[in-house]
Design a protein around this motif. Sequence first.
Motif: not given
Lengths: 115, 115
Positions: A33, A35, A50, A95, A97, A101-103, A105, B33, B35, B45, B48, B56, B98-100, B104
């Motif tokens: 995904y 963003f 997104r 991000r 799947t 949780s890691k986005l 940037f 989260y 940051y 990050l 989490v 995390e 679960t999709s990711g 945020q």
Amino acid sequence: AQKVTQAQTEISVVEKEDVTLDCVYETRDTTYYLFWYKQPPSGELVFLIRRNSFDEQNEISGRYSWNFQKSTSSFNFTITASQVVDSAVYFCALRSTGTASKLTFGTGTRLQVTL
Amino acid sequence: ETGVTQTPRHLVMGMTNKKSLKCEQHLGHNAMYWYKQSAKKPLELMFVYNFKEQTENNSVPSRFSPECPNSSHLFLHLHTLQPEDSALYLCASSQTGTSGRETQYFGPGTRLLVL
């Protein structure tokens, strides 16, 4: 590893000009995904859009439009007829799947719109 | 009140002080989260939390201590900080799945200056 590159550090335009902010990403995942966030001087990151990796349709929202090109791993953002209120730092993020949780940037592009 | 709120918005502290940053989300999300945003660096990050459990910790020094008493509140306790810890600290929340694809949403940040 994931990576997002925003090669343009700063862009300055005059009001009413169109401007495109570039974003190039790297990921090995097939499902991911993308963003875009806007950070005005106040500091808050404002979510703009997104897109998922399976949907390559371009999107338009008012003066904003996004061009997702999987072939070039790019997700560029265009502001049409820019306004002073568009002045901000714009972040592209990725991000996958598979990354919980890691986005990830990019480093952001500072857009300055002047009269 | 809507969205994600953070207090204080600005904080100046000495290296021997102890202070806490607070974040509250009003979006019904289950993940939060922290940051760190330093000048000229990508967003980093830090921590989490999913359903109040820390999932995390990105090698953050122990002088930063997070606390998540419930899904709506997140704290960052600070003690014996260094000048290089001066930055904008941003809180975010999301509804994980679960999709990711979850997005945020960010608070306005706390601008911290360590003297």
